[in-house]
Design a protein around this motif. Structure first.
Motif, PDB file in Angstrom:
ATOM      1  N   PRO A  49       0.833  -1.206   0.000  1.00 41.75           N
ATOM      2  CA  PRO A  49       0.000   0.000   0.000  1.00 41.75           C
ATOM      3  C   PRO A  49       0.865   1.253   0.000  1.00 41.75           C
ATOM      4  O   PRO A  49       2.054   1.205   0.343  1.00 41.75           O
ATOM      5  CB  PRO A  49      -0.802  -0.122   1.299  1.00 41.75           C
ATOM      6  CG  PRO A  49       0.004  -1.024   2.168  1.00 41.75           C
ATOM      7  CD  PRO A  49       0.708  -1.975   1.248  1.00 41.75           C
ATOM      8  N   ASP A  50       0.275   2.379  -0.364  1.00 37.68           N
ATOM      9  CA  ASP A  50       1.039   3.624  -0.504  1.00 37.68           C
ATOM     10  C   ASP A  50       1.803   4.004   0.760  1.00 37.68           C
ATOM     11  O   ASP A  50       2.937   4.467   0.686  1.00 37.68           O
ATOM     12  CB  ASP A  50       0.104   4.769  -0.893  1.00 37.68           C
ATOM     13  CG  ASP A  50      -0.350   4.674  -2.341  1.00 37.68           C
ATOM     14  OD1 ASP A  50       0.244   3.862  -3.098  1.00 37.68           O
ATOM     15  OD2 ASP A  50      -1.286   5.399  -2.722  1.00 37.68           O
ATOM     16  N   ASP A  51       1.193   3.800   1.916  1.00 39.16           N
ATOM     17  CA  ASP A  51       1.848   4.242   3.148  1.00 39.16           C
ATOM     18  C   ASP A  51       2.987   3.326   3.594  1.00 39.16           C
ATOM     19  O   ASP A  51       3.676   3.621   4.571  1.00 39.16           O
ATOM     20  CB  ASP A  51       0.839   4.410   4.278  1.00 39.16           C
ATOM     21  CG  ASP A  51       0.155   3.102   4.658  1.00 39.16           C
ATOM     22  OD1 ASP A  51       0.215   2.139   3.864  1.00 39.16           O
ATOM     23  OD2 ASP A  51      -0.430   3.044   5.753  1.00 39.16           O
ATOM     24  N   LEU A  52       3.194   2.225   2.852  1.00 36.93           N
ATOM     25  CA  LEU A  52       4.311   1.331   3.157  1.00 36.93           C
ATOM     26  C   LEU A  52       5.355   1.297   2.046  1.00 36.93           C
ATOM     27  O   LEU A  52       6.346   0.578   2.143  1.00 36.93           O
ATOM     28  CB  LEU A  52       3.791  -0.095   3.412  1.00 36.93           C
ATOM     29  CG  LEU A  52       2.938  -0.283   4.666  1.00 36.93           C
ATOM     30  CD1 LEU A  52       2.507  -1.747   4.795  1.00 36.93           C
ATOM     31  CD2 LEU A  52       3.692   0.153   5.917  1.00 36.93           C
ATOM     32  N   GLN A  53       5.141   2.095   0.989  1.00 38.80           N
ATOM     33  CA  GLN A  53       6.093   2.122  -0.106  1.00 38.80           C
ATOM     34  C   GLN A  53       7.406   2.788   0.332  1.00 38.80           C
ATOM     35  O   GLN A  53       7.395   3.848   0.958  1.00 38.80           O
ATOM     36  CB  GLN A  53       5.513   2.886  -1.308  1.00 38.80           C
ATOM     37  CG  GLN A  53       4.410   2.159  -2.047  1.00 38.80           C
ATOM     38  CD  GLN A  53       4.937   0.952  -2.813  1.00 38.80           C
ATOM     39  OE1 GLN A  53       6.138   0.805  -3.031  1.00 38.80           O
ATOM     40  NE2 GLN A  53       4.019   0.087  -3.225  1.00 38.80           N
ATOM     41  N   PRO A  54       8.541   2.166   0.018  1.00 40.03           N
ATOM     42  CA  PRO A  54       9.835   2.798   0.338  1.00 40.03           C
ATOM     43  C   PRO A  54      10.086   4.002  -0.562  1.00 40.03           C
ATOM     44  O   PRO A  54       9.582   4.072  -1.690  1.00 40.03           O
ATOM     45  CB  PRO A  54      10.842   1.687   0.066  1.00 40.03           C
ATOM     46  CG  PRO A  54      10.181   0.814  -0.952  1.00 40.03           C
ATOM     47  CD  PRO A  54       8.708   0.861  -0.652  1.00 40.03           C
TER      48      PRO A  54
END
Length: 274
Positions: A174-179
């Motif tokens: 998900p977006d909030d876990l993308q590096p």
């Protein structure tokens, strides 16, 4: 023509000297007849590099363990070098932490919302404060030379443009876990451009020039999918080889660049103009 790019007997400080690009800077100084002074955090690595350079190029090279965030260590090293060589002719501010896009099993550590203050402080301490301290002390010694000298700051294409965070996306997250590329890299490299402009005028009357180069990424066993994406954003269609900055570094250190001061030079295969 060789004399145009000669560094014969010039004493040149290189911070972060045993790293991927630092060792290349050290080699080109030696190839041009200069005396590379290798500064890094590991004495064994410094000794190995200095021995290799002396054997290969038949010039003097000396390595010192110096923490450039520690002003007392810098002052002690300045005194040693002054005693041994009498003067310093150039400084390459190359040392920097290399903040990883993701090197933790914890939640998306590289994202701005989660980025630790301790890492911010450490990255800025090495990349910016360390460069300032080296300019303050090694640069001051350069300014005492009858003919001045030069300071070269190693910035980055990401000191000029923003990182394209799409390069680091991973499928299925998900977006909030993308590096992402950490904020400190951009801040440090942009800060070095500001430091360059300041130093270019500070000792100009003493003929101390200061310039910066903004290298693009260097191929170093990166993931093939990442390489494909990066190459698509570079007009030349590839990343740099680790030795491709040698010529530019040599030019800027040599007397051939005697009227180049305060310049910010992109060396990124054209990425920053696209």
């Amino acid at each position: 023509m060789e004399h145009l790019f000669s560094l014969k007997d010039k004493v040149i400080i290189i911070t972060g000297a045993t790293g991927l690009l630092g060792s290349q800077h050290a080699e080109v100084v030696a190839e041009a007849g200069g005396i590379p002074i290798l500064l890094d955090l590991n004495q064994k690595n410094c000794d190995e590099l200095s021995n290799r350079i002396q054997t290969k190029y038949n010039v003097e090279a000396v390595g010192y363990k110096v923490d450039i965030t520690n002003e007392e260590e810098i002052l002690e090293n300045v005194a040693l070098i002054k005693k041994k060589f009498n003067s310093i002719h150039a400084l390459i501010n190359n040392a920097a932490n290399n903040p990883k896009v993701e090197d933790s099993s914890e939640k998306a550590f590289s994202r701005l919302e989660n980025f630790p203050l301790s890492v911010w402080n450490s990255d800025l301490a090495v990349g910016l404060t360390g460069s300032y301290l080296c300019a303050k002390h090694y640069g001051h010694l350069i300014s005492t030379n009858a003919n001045g000298g030069t300071i070269l700051n190693i910035s980055s294409d990401l000191g000029i443009i923003a990182p394209d965070q799409r390069l680091y996306r991973r499928n299925g997250l998900p977006d909030d876990l993308q590096p992402v590329k950490p904020v400190t890299y951009s801040v440090v490299k942009a800060g070095l451009i500001g430091l360059t402009r300041y130093l270019a005028t500070y000792w100009a009357e003493k003929n101390v020039r200061c310039n910066a180069i903004c290298p693009g990424g260097v191929e170093n066993n990166q993931n093939e999918d990442f390489l494909k994406e990066v190459k698509s954003r570079i007009p030349l269609g590839r990343m740099a080889k680790k030795d491709e900055y040698k010529g530019l570094v040599l030019f800027l250190l040599s007397d051939s660049a005697s009227y180049l001061n305060g310049s910010i030079i992109s060396a990124d295969g054209g990425r920053s103009v696209w």
